[in-house]
Structure formats: C-alpha cells, structure tokens
Write an enzyme that holds these catalytic residues in place. Sequence first.
Site, mmCIF file in Angstrom:
data_model
loop_
_atom_site.group_PDB
_atom_site.id
_atom_site.type_symbol
_atom_site.label_atom_id
_atom_site.label_comp_id
_atom_site.label_asym_id
_atom_site.label_seq_id
_atom_site.Cartn_x
_atom_site.Cartn_y
_atom_site.Cartn_z
ATOM 1 C CG HIS A 1 -40.546 -9.173 38.298
ATOM 2 N ND1 HIS A 1 -39.588 -8.829 37.597
ATOM 3 C CD2 HIS A 1 -40.477 -9.421 39.515
ATOM 4 C CE1 HIS A 1 -38.574 -8.821 38.757
ATOM 5 N NE2 HIS A 1 -39.127 -9.141 39.829
ATOM 6 N NE ARG B 1 -28.235 -14.341 37.093
ATOM 7 C CZ ARG B 1 -28.306 -14.547 38.223
ATOM 8 N NH1 ARG B 1 -29.394 -14.155 38.927
ATOM 9 N NH2 ARG B 1 -27.264 -14.735 39.060
ATOM 10 N NE ARG C 1 -28.580 -17.600 45.762
ATOM 11 C CZ ARG C 1 -28.021 -18.505 45.234
ATOM 12 N NH1 ARG C 1 -26.918 -19.350 46.075
ATOM 13 N NH2 ARG C 1 -27.726 -18.765 43.994
ATOM 14 N N GLY D 1 -24.950 -13.132 43.023
ATOM 15 C CA GLY D 1 -24.785 -12.620 41.774
ATOM 16 C C GLY D 1 -23.627 -12.971 40.994
#
Length: 306
Positions: free
Chosen positions: A121, A143, A262, A264
């Site tokens: 990350h 995203r 969770r 998605g």
Amino acid sequence: MSDSKHSGKHDREMLLEMMHSTTKTSAEDLLISYKGILYPSVLCCLETFQALETFEAREDDILVVTYPKSGTNWLVQILYEMVSIVHNKEPLLDTTMIEFGSPEILARFKDRPSPRIISTHLQFKNIPKSMFEKKVKILLVLRNPKDTAISFYNFHNSLPPLPSYNSWNLFFKDFISGKVCYGPYFEFVAAWDNHFNDKTMMAITFEEMKVDFPTALKKISEFCQLPLNEEQIDLVARCTSFNSMKEQSENTHGKLGDSFFRKGEIGDWKNCFTEDQSKVVDEMFEKYLAGTKLGKMLNYAKYCKW
C-alpha cells in the site's frame, strides 16, 4: 518486532495472529508515522521501512500496488492462481505486504521462488528504488474513492490493529484530511499518475473487474506474461470470484476473514454519504484527478455521482 517465538509458522499466519490478538487502544498507540504517513503500529515498524530502502527486486517480480480496500487480496489471489497454472505448482499464499512485519520477514523474501508476487500500500515515493531499476511489472489497482472510503471505515471498525470510529462522519473527516493509514487517497493516486509508465505499469479498476471479470483476467495475464487459454481463464475466474474468496476466507485469513471480505459491491457509498460529503469528494477529484489518465479510468461520473 521480534518473530522468533513464532518460528515454524508461515509469515502470513503469524501476522494474522498478531492482528487478531491485538487489543484496541488509543489511536496514538495503534498508529506510527514514517515520513509523514501513518501506518498500523502492530504491523509496521521503522526498522522494516529502513530495510526496504535496500530491498533487492528481481526483473521477474510482480508488484501489486493498491490504496487500502481497493482489491488487494483479490489481485494477489488471482496472480497466485495464474502463477500456479503457468508454472504447474501449488499456489503458496504466504506473502504479506512488503512493509508488514519485522526486517527478518522482509529478509525472507530473498528465499521466495520466482516469480515473486509482492504487494504493498506504499505511496510511490516510498516504493523500493530497485523496483524501478529492475523494471519490475507493477499492477496498480484502483477503486472509486467513495466506495473505498466506506470499505476503509468498516475495516477500521472490524480490524483490531486499526483505531475504531464512533461514527462515519468522524472517519470521513480523517479520510478527507489524510489522517488515516497510508495517507490521503487522492494524493496516493495522483502521485502514481504523475509517474505512470505504460511499459512497466498497468492500471486496472475494481469496478471493471466486477463488471467484466474474464476480460480483466485476460488483461492481467497478458501484462504479467502469464499466458492462459480460455479454459484456464475460466478456472481462475471460478477460484477467485468474490463469493468464492469470501467462502474460503476463514482458511486464508482466519477469524478475520469477514473483515477482509465484507461486501465487495459497487455503489455502497450511497448508503452512508451525505450530499455535502459527496460534494467534498467531488471537489477533491476535480482538484487532483480530473483529466488525468488514472482519473479517467475511475469513470467517476458513472460510479461517484448521485
């Protein structure tokens, strides 16, 4: 951060155990700062960041780069499945984020067989220089910022090593100001856009993977030079669908499986954002990413407008 007492365990298993056993305390205790960016203190240490500066990359390494909650585990699993097919070996899911753990864990990357799948990350400026010197293939996963924020908020409240938030509004303020792990979303993406190299880097979005998974898998396999036929692409698709990975999450992520997988979904942000909050993010997008290569890929008008 010593790992001697965990000898015999895989690095991934060890770090998951550390995450699960952490007791939530104050944000000050759960976070550390390195070069102005916040990181989870349970998983990261200054010694490892310093050791990363001399990390030796290989020309056939594959680096997966994501801002948190953008599809990291999904892409890593996809690549492991592809490597296992092309190189005819069982996928070994023992990798961790390159910045996680002790310098001893980082040193063990030297023993991993090629091609190594490395994930991080880290912001562009903190990527080990050898990654660029060796022209490592870098797969950047994006995203949309609003769904990323919602997913990151829920992640904070379900993962022991991260500070909890009493409300979405409080988290939103920290997210926008960059007072969260790995820093500001928009600056993260903008920095990669400024240094994007079409020859060694490929960007793909969480959204396009959700909408047309087989086509996304073909793009990934071609870029990473992991040639797969249609039948093999279909096999990877079945093994790495969100539902399949969620069902297997207890095996891959232990008791924290639900935290990592969770929903998605695309568009979950509309359940939490206020109109004013939405406008704030719209303004940030215009400031940092509108008109950029990566900004266009995010298809902001489609996924982030009311």
